[in-house]
Scaffold this active site. Sequence first.
Site, mmCIF file in Angstrom:
data_model
loop_
_atom_site.group_PDB
_atom_site.id
_atom_site.type_symbol
_atom_site.label_atom_id
_atom_site.label_comp_id
_atom_site.label_asym_id
_atom_site.label_seq_id
_atom_site.Cartn_x
_atom_site.Cartn_y
_atom_site.Cartn_z
ATOM 1 N N ARG A 1 -32.962 -5.976 34.351
ATOM 2 C CA ARG A 1 -34.179 -6.530 34.968
ATOM 3 C C ARG A 1 -33.933 -7.174 36.331
ATOM 4 N NH1 ARG A 1 -35.768 -7.945 29.599
ATOM 5 N NH2 ARG A 1 -37.163 -6.316 28.848
ATOM 6 N N HIS B 1 -42.307 12.402 56.282
ATOM 7 C CA HIS B 1 -41.890 12.539 54.881
ATOM 8 C C HIS B 1 -42.254 13.919 54.334
ATOM 9 C CE1 HIS B 1 -41.621 7.943 53.916
ATOM 10 N NE2 HIS B 1 -40.582 8.397 54.569
ATOM 11 N N HIS C 1 -33.613 12.145 58.529
ATOM 12 C CA HIS C 1 -34.828 11.341 58.374
ATOM 13 C C HIS C 1 -35.424 10.965 59.743
ATOM 14 C CE1 HIS C 1 -37.651 8.450 56.747
ATOM 15 N NE2 HIS C 1 -37.141 7.521 57.527
ATOM 16 N N HIS D 1 -44.303 8.546 59.843
ATOM 17 C CA HIS D 1 -43.723 8.815 58.518
ATOM 18 C C HIS D 1 -44.607 9.675 57.619
ATOM 19 C CE1 HIS D 1 -40.750 5.998 59.799
ATOM 20 N NE2 HIS D 1 -40.094 6.061 58.653
ATOM 21 N N LYS E 1 -37.398 -2.760 50.629
ATOM 22 C CA LYS E 1 -37.917 -1.532 49.999
ATOM 23 C C LYS E 1 -36.747 -0.772 49.421
ATOM 24 C CE LYS E 1 -41.874 -0.121 52.771
ATOM 25 N NZ LYS E 1 -42.353 1.040 53.541
ATOM 26 N N GLU F 1 -36.089 5.527 64.953
ATOM 27 C CA GLU F 1 -36.760 4.405 64.256
ATOM 28 C C GLU F 1 -36.879 3.194 65.194
ATOM 29 O OE1 GLU F 1 -38.259 4.507 61.333
ATOM 30 O OE2 GLU F 1 -37.127 5.759 59.927
ATOM 31 N N ARG G 1 -47.222 -4.518 58.078
ATOM 32 C CA ARG G 1 -46.039 -3.678 57.842
ATOM 33 C C ARG G 1 -46.381 -2.196 57.800
ATOM 34 N NH1 ARG G 1 -41.252 -4.846 53.368
ATOM 35 N NH2 ARG G 1 -39.931 -3.104 53.995
ATOM 36 N N ASN H 1 -44.980 2.586 59.432
ATOM 37 C CA ASN H 1 -45.045 3.960 58.930
ATOM 38 C C ASN H 1 -45.427 4.953 60.026
ATOM 39 O OD1 ASN H 1 -44.352 3.384 56.237
ATOM 40 N ND2 ASN H 1 -46.411 2.593 55.866
ATOM 41 N N LYS I 1 -38.257 -6.195 62.918
ATOM 42 C CA LYS I 1 -38.547 -5.829 61.525
ATOM 43 C C LYS I 1 -38.628 -7.087 60.658
ATOM 44 C CE LYS I 1 -38.307 -2.847 57.780
ATOM 45 N NZ LYS I 1 -37.681 -1.770 57.051
ATOM 46 N N GLU J 1 -46.328 -4.807 52.383
ATOM 47 C CA GLU J 1 -46.955 -3.712 53.118
ATOM 48 C C GLU J 1 -48.455 -3.571 52.831
ATOM 49 O OE1 GLU J 1 -44.458 -0.163 53.675
ATOM 50 O OE2 GLU J 1 -46.283 0.981 53.408
HETATM 51 P P1 NAD Z 1 -27.900 8.718 55.144
HETATM 52 O O1 NAD Z 1 -27.796 7.496 54.354
HETATM 53 O O2 NAD Z 1 -28.267 9.960 54.433
HETATM 54 O O3 NAD Z 1 -26.533 8.903 55.932
HETATM 55 C C1 NAD Z 1 -26.400 9.976 56.815
HETATM 56 C C2 NAD Z 1 -24.967 10.501 56.831
HETATM 57 O O4 NAD Z 1 -24.136 9.619 57.583
HETATM 58 C C3 NAD Z 1 -24.348 10.623 55.461
HETATM 59 O O5 NAD Z 1 -23.691 11.856 55.361
HETATM 60 C C4 NAD Z 1 -23.333 9.473 55.434
HETATM 61 O O6 NAD Z 1 -22.251 9.742 54.630
HETATM 62 C C5 NAD Z 1 -22.917 9.388 56.872
HETATM 63 N N1 NAD Z 1 -22.437 8.087 57.316
HETATM 64 C C6 NAD Z 1 -22.956 6.883 57.012
HETATM 65 N N2 NAD Z 1 -22.325 5.922 57.696
HETATM 66 C C7 NAD Z 1 -21.370 6.526 58.450
HETATM 67 C C8 NAD Z 1 -20.410 6.074 59.390
HETATM 68 N N3 NAD Z 1 -20.344 4.782 59.763
HETATM 69 N N4 NAD Z 1 -19.593 6.982 59.955
HETATM 70 C C9 NAD Z 1 -19.693 8.296 59.648
HETATM 71 N N5 NAD Z 1 -20.590 8.795 58.789
HETATM 72 C C10 NAD Z 1 -21.430 7.913 58.189
HETATM 73 O O7 NAD Z 1 -28.985 8.594 56.334
HETATM 74 P P2 NAD Z 1 -29.700 7.370 57.034
HETATM 75 O O8 NAD Z 1 -30.358 7.965 58.221
HETATM 76 O O9 NAD Z 1 -28.835 6.203 57.184
HETATM 77 O O10 NAD Z 1 -30.808 6.934 55.965
HETATM 78 C C11 NAD Z 1 -31.893 7.755 55.677
HETATM 79 C C12 NAD Z 1 -32.552 7.237 54.435
HETATM 80 O O11 NAD Z 1 -32.997 5.902 54.632
HETATM 81 C C13 NAD Z 1 -33.768 8.040 54.022
HETATM 82 O O12 NAD Z 1 -33.713 8.315 52.658
HETATM 83 C C14 NAD Z 1 -34.910 7.112 54.320
HETATM 84 O O13 NAD Z 1 -36.015 7.333 53.480
HETATM 85 C C15 NAD Z 1 -34.296 5.780 54.088
HETATM 86 N N6 NAD Z 1 -34.989 4.678 54.749
HETATM 87 C C16 NAD Z 1 -35.319 3.600 54.007
HETATM 88 C C17 NAD Z 1 -35.969 2.540 54.583
HETATM 89 C C18 NAD Z 1 -36.309 1.326 53.771
HETATM 90 O O14 NAD Z 1 -37.027 0.457 54.262
HETATM 91 N N7 NAD Z 1 -35.819 1.209 52.567
HETATM 92 C C19 NAD Z 1 -36.275 2.570 55.936
HETATM 93 C C20 NAD Z 1 -35.925 3.691 56.681
HETATM 94 C C21 NAD Z 1 -35.270 4.742 56.072
#
Ligand code: NAD
Length: 371
Positions: free
Chosen positions: A131, A262, A275, A258, A153, A195, A251, A255, A237, A247
């Site tokens: 939980r 998405h 992304h 997005h 999130k 972003e 907030r 989006n 942010k 949101e």
């Molecule tokens: P990711 O987490 O998929 O990472 C991208 C790639 O980079 C992966 O292959 C990873 O292994 C590699 N990597 C990570 N750090 C590294 C480093 N320092 N050196 C070399 N390689 C590295 O991609 P992302 O763009 O970080 O995240 C995308 C995700 O985040 C999506 O799923 C998106 O929906 C989510 N997201 C969430 C929020 C939220 O508020 N929770 C906001 C924006 C995006």
Amino acid sequence: MTTTGRPVDFGARLRLEHDRGVCPIFAGYGCAAGALRALAPVWAGRTVFLLSTPAVGRLHGAAVRAALEAAAGRVVALEAPDGESAKSVDHAVRLWREMIVAGGKRDSVLVALGGGSVLDLGGFVAACFLRGIDFVHLPTTLLAQVDAAIGGKTGLDLPEAKNSVGAFRQPAAVVADTAWLETLPAREIRAGLQEVVKIAAVLDRGFFERLERELDAVVAGEPAARAAVIERAMALKVEVVEQDPYERDLRRLLNFGHTLGHALEAELGYQELLHGEAVAHGMLYAVRLARARGLDPTVASRIEQLVGRLGPPPLPALDASALLARMARDKKARESGLAWVLPEAVGRGGVHESVAPELVSSELARFLGLA
Ligand code: NAD
């Protein structure tokens, strides 16, 4: 994370206050070692689950693990795959089972080290395990530092729709060391900066203009320019999340790009586009919608140019009706239909609930080169 009702921020540069306390946010080049030491009271005597991926673990895992081992009761390593495929129900179930078997308790802590995918998975796993246990985000991509790590999130994807299972829960702390970004491929840096463009375009004219001036230095990795831009995006942010943690209002502006973004990711099976690249196309499409509803063309072209300078790859051939169906399933959609975040001026966006579905589909056909 409070003592005598007073929030504790461990000397972090930024702090996010929320209804359950405060999330200290450490940021800057080389900040990790000091931050992990400063957070010693969080680890002391507890089981720390360190969740990472093969690639990130290889690059940055050992130093983090050593820092945690110096203060924690014990450290248990957990692994998820690199990339979006980590955000699956199957991985969440596997991790919960591993944590139970390893003796996880209500006062265990989960540390998620990696990009946004690992952070979203790790946050969700922690939010539901027994939980809810504390978790700390260690974002290693630019996108995760400016966006995914901040704001609470958490979530997983279903094959039908991205981020469609999730929970709001704030991390106990965030450590964003921009030195980690030195190992990140250039394409990931550019995608993450989309972003940053997004947040500037809808919230902060001065920041948008600074990006227009400094984007090339930030892309090139000039440490001071990069760290400063990341910290400003994080601070923006934080401001938004503090005002609207769930949101309901402000907030929603984050989006921008997005809704189509998405849908593109899901339609392409989370493969071809990163992304941030999908969000870039989503922003370009939203600008087009806004222009059709009277947005000043010079504002439109400034946003298009900044997004374009980060060079999102071209879209493959896509089926407009499939994308429309995916957008209708988007988690941001209400019973009354889709709400669109549209630019209204440089540095100002608005949420629009009255965009005619016919305009959405005709502009989408043009955007995809189908009309
Ligand atoms: P990711 O987490 O998929 O990472 C991208 C790639 O980079 C992966 O292959 C990873 O292994 C590699 N990597 C990570 N750090 C590294 C480093 N320092 N050196 C070399 N390689 C590295 O991609 P992302 O763009 O970080 O995240 C995308 C995700 O985040 C999506 O799923 C998106 O929906 C989510 N997201 C969430 C929020 C939220 O508020 N929770 C906001 C924006 C995006």
